[in-house]
Motif scaffolding. Structure first.
Motif, PDB file in Angstrom:
ATOM      1  N   GLU A 102      -0.504  24.465  31.551  1.00 58.44           N
ATOM      2  CA  GLU A 102      -1.740  25.212  31.323  1.00 58.44           C
ATOM      3  C   GLU A 102      -2.079  26.060  32.543  1.00 58.44           C
ATOM      4  OE1 GLU A 102      -4.374  21.960  30.363  1.00 58.44           O
ATOM      5  OE2 GLU A 102      -4.155  22.369  28.208  1.00 58.44           O
ATOM      6  N   THR A 105      -3.581  24.267  35.491  1.00 55.81           N
ATOM      7  CA  THR A 105      -2.601  23.485  36.244  1.00 55.81           C
ATOM      8  C   THR A 105      -1.840  24.379  37.217  1.00 55.81           C
ATOM      9  OG1 THR A 105      -2.320  21.922  34.415  1.00 55.81           O
ATOM     10  CG2 THR A 105      -0.557  22.005  36.052  1.00 55.81           C
ATOM     11  N   GLN A 269      -1.228  17.931  28.378  1.00 56.42           N
ATOM     12  CA  GLN A 269      -2.111  16.947  29.002  1.00 56.42           C
ATOM     13  C   GLN A 269      -1.344  16.082  30.001  1.00 56.42           C
ATOM     14  OE1 GLN A 269      -5.554  16.728  28.558  1.00 56.42           O
ATOM     15  NE2 GLN A 269      -5.274  15.462  30.385  1.00 56.42           N
ATOM     16  N   SER A 272      -0.806  18.138  33.066  1.00 61.55           N
ATOM     17  CA  SER A 272      -2.073  18.271  33.780  1.00 61.55           C
ATOM     18  C   SER A 272      -2.419  16.990  34.547  1.00 61.55           C
ATOM     19  CB  SER A 272      -3.199  18.610  32.792  1.00 61.55           C
ATOM     20  OG  SER A 272      -4.444  18.655  33.445  1.00 61.55           O
TER      21      SER A 272
END
Length: 276
Positions: A102, A105, A269, A272
């Motif tokens: 992302e 990140t 996720q 991250s």
């Protein structure tokens, strides 16, 4: 307005997708002297050096004079690669093709939010890719155009409205080639079962896939309308499609893509969390 052909472009990572983009940029007229690639693998550097681009295994040296930095590394090494470079990306446009990474990140690792996140797909290797792009508002129209030009060297570029939609892009086009290969495998197997030579079944299947895609791209009709045009009442095509309908193929495809989207969200996720 600046164009990508007037920029110095650095690739961190020189794998297949990076090589596809580099080949596309060179074919569009970007001088090889404007491209630098940093990769730790000597064999990869040798392949790229044959294209007359600059190669190195020093990421700091690689990005020093770059206007655009393309991140093309594996997700699991992203933090290791970027942490030593934090703060060195001032005014540089970062284009990330790192799966599942992302923007926030990447921003954490680089100290910059001047980032375009891209979900490419493997047909980029033959200049027929489909790329979904997203960026925060800090990336202005000129820099968005630069990112589009870099990716357009290998195929279609489409901007999405939110980063969450990148997971949908991943499910539709990122993983999409595998779905069509799966269909091809099944059709070839069916052709063999019906007595066709494997080479004949393969050639017929691949040309049919190419032809159907080309018709869908160039026709003013939707895929649904094209399907109906091929389907004569009580004909052979209808017999096959009725089997698909009884097996709920359409619903299963939608369920499958939803599973791909969910897994994309989970991977993002996980990456991250590992950055914290």
């Amino acid at each position: 307005m600046s164009t990508a052909l007037n920029c110095n472009i650095c690739f961190i990572g020189g794998g297949n997708m990076a090589q596809a983009l580099i080949g596309g940029l060179l074919s569009r007229g970007l001088p090889a002297t404007r491209i630098t690639v940093s990769d730790p693998v000597e064999q990869v550097r040798e392949i790229l050096q044959a294209k007359d681009v600059h190669v190195t295994n020093n990421n700091i040296d690689a990005i020093r004079d770059a206007d655009i930095v393309v991140l093309a590394v594996k997700p699991q090494v992203l933090s290791t690669v970027l942490k030593p470079l934090n703060g060195l990306f001032t005014d540089k446009l970062i284009v990330s093709i790192v799966a599942g990474a992302e923007i926030q990140t990447i921003a954490q690792f680089t100290g910059s939010e001047l980032i375009v996140r891209v979900m490419p797909n493997t047909p980029a290797l033959v200049q027929t890719g489909a790329h979904g792009l997203f960026a925060y508002p800090v990336v202005d129209a000129e820099k968005r155009e630069l990112a589009s030009q870099v990716l357009a060297a290998t195929g279609l570029t489409l901007w999405v409205d939110s980063e969450a939609q990148i997971d949908a892009v991943t499910a539709v086009s990122g993983s999409g080639p595998a779905y069509f290969f799966y269909m091809m495998e099944s059709m070839i197997r069916a052709g063999k079962n019906m007595g066709l030579d494997e080479k004949v079944a393969t050639a017929l299947t691949l040309q049919t896939a190419l032809g159907a895609a080309q018709m869908a791209i160039t026709s003013s009709n939707t895929p649904s309308e094209l399907r109906k045009n091929v389907t004569s009442p009580n004909g052979t095509t209808q017999a096959a499609l009725e089997v698909f309908d009884r097996a709920q193929i359409s619903q299963n495809i939608q369920t499958a893509l939803a599973a791909a989207q969910k897994r994309s969200q989970e991977l993002a996720q996980e990456l991250s969390d590992s950055a914290k």
